[in-house]
Write a protein that holds these residues in place. Sequence first.
Motif, PDB file in Angstrom:
ATOM      1  N   LEU A 167       0.410  -0.974  -0.089  1.00 24.85           N
ATOM      2  CA  LEU A 167       0.189   0.351  -0.070  1.00 24.85           C
ATOM      3  C   LEU A 167       0.500   1.464   0.062  1.00 24.85           C
ATOM      4  CD1 LEU A 167      -2.190  -1.961   0.732  1.00 24.85           C
ATOM      5  CD2 LEU A 167      -3.169  -0.426   2.328  1.00 24.85           C
ATOM      6  N   SER A 168       0.450   2.693  -0.110  1.00 28.32           N
ATOM      7  CA  SER A 168       1.253   3.565  -0.323  1.00 28.32           C
ATOM      8  C   SER A 168       1.061   4.065   0.841  1.00 28.32           C
ATOM      9  CB  SER A 168      -0.048   4.325  -1.724  1.00 28.32           C
ATOM     10  OG  SER A 168      -0.638   4.858  -0.989  1.00 28.32           O
ATOM     11  N   SER A 169       1.615   5.815   1.101  1.00 31.67           N
ATOM     12  CA  SER A 169       1.163   5.386   2.590  1.00 31.67           C
ATOM     13  C   SER A 169       0.249   6.410   1.978  1.00 31.67           C
ATOM     14  CB  SER A 169       2.434   6.751   3.038  1.00 31.67           C
ATOM     15  OG  SER A 169       2.566   7.898   2.001  1.00 31.67           O
ATOM     16  N   LYS A 170      -0.343   6.460   1.369  1.00 29.18           N
ATOM     17  CA  LYS A 170      -2.016   7.322   1.901  1.00 29.18           C
ATOM     18  C   LYS A 170      -3.094   6.727   1.568  1.00 29.18           C
ATOM     19  CE  LYS A 170      -4.510  10.668   1.145  1.00 29.18           C
ATOM     20  NZ  LYS A 170      -5.101  12.041   1.965  1.00 29.18           N
ATOM     21  N   GLN A 171      -2.777   5.186   1.429  1.00 27.18           N
ATOM     22  CA  GLN A 171      -3.691   4.259   1.994  1.00 27.18           C
ATOM     23  C   GLN A 171      -3.394   3.408   3.328  1.00 27.18           C
ATOM     24  OE1 GLN A 171      -2.601   1.788  -2.029  1.00 27.18           O
ATOM     25  NE2 GLN A 171      -3.891   2.395  -2.913  1.00 27.18           N
ATOM     26  N   ALA A 172      -2.574   3.126   3.428  1.00 28.98           N
ATOM     27  CA  ALA A 172      -2.198   3.049   4.625  1.00 28.98           C
ATOM     28  C   ALA A 172      -2.376   4.049   5.197  1.00 28.98           C
ATOM     29  CB  ALA A 172      -0.186   2.856   5.534  1.00 28.98           C
ATOM     30  N   GLN A 173      -2.042   5.533   5.421  1.00 26.95           N
ATOM     31  CA  GLN A 173      -2.859   6.406   6.445  1.00 26.95           C
ATOM     32  C   GLN A 173      -4.815   6.130   6.442  1.00 26.95           C
ATOM     33  OE1 GLN A 173      -3.553  10.009   4.165  1.00 26.95           O
ATOM     34  NE2 GLN A 173      -5.564   9.666   5.982  1.00 26.95           N
TER      35      GLN A 173
END
Length: 332
Positions: free
Chosen positions: A294-300
Amino acid sequence: MPYKPPLLFQAPGQWQSTKTESTGLPPGQQLVLMFATPYLTSWGNKKENYVLQQIYQWANITLALVTIHLSEYSLFEVTCEHDFKAFQYTLQGYGFAALYNHGCIPLYEGTYTLQYIPKGSHKVILSAGTYHYFYMISDTFLSTPTSIDPHIDAQNQYTEKGKNNSVVTRLPMDHRVKDLIRRLLELPGNEPEVPFTTISIITKLNRHYYRQINNMVGEPKPIDFRAWVNTFLANNMDISVRQLIQKIKQDFSMEATTLRNYWIKSGHKKDSPRASFKKLRFEYALYLIAVENLSSKQAQEQLGFKNHSNFVEEFNNYFGYPPNQIDKFLIR
């Protein structure tokens, strides 16, 4: 010929050239299954990282006590050469496993489950430290006719979804479970009664699992507070820390100060409940980024952080690096 372990642990890719295998115990090993055969996989310049599997196999029963010792954050593969169902108990430590084609298994201390393990390559991500796991496989006990034991039907319904690409809910290791596992660990080696005592203990663990399935709803105040909280955390990884604390306070009918005192008494002497839960969520964030890509945005977003900049800043504060630089501290 020694029995081949059902799970084969691989060293992280960059340490493959240093990997060695043997059948001895590492120095200072604390938990020992006296009647089992040890399989030791080590890696690193000084062999400071290792996976020790102590395997006992008799008839159609397999028991395994697994110790993992790591000197750094590590992501490695675990190969399973055939499908099986196993009771899996986390005796010490917190981490995550990615079950092939199924999803994330939170390996939280004091929790366990009966999980379908498919053939294939799985992944485990752990921080530096020592971890202890116990698992057992027995086709006989897991296929007992419901006419003999009515609790078995609950197991069939509860774990059948494991074959349908699902991860089964975890349960708390209460005092009964811990006592039975302790009795297994205290059995002597090379004694004729070991197989029969083992069968008796496994049967009791099996039946207790079914009882917990039937009783896990409507028990707001179990005896083992820490195991219950860890189970709740493992089964609710995607909700916010605030929601976690509110739910625990509600279920236990306690105020924040009481929760903090119980948390400290249960073994968390350094961190408050909020700080402890927050750490686990960032460990889960690392899993999402490193394992599920996941991207950091998706994880966030999955973890419920409202602001991406704050998420990146807190991730950096916790690990020492931002999400886009995990390879600077994660060995894989």
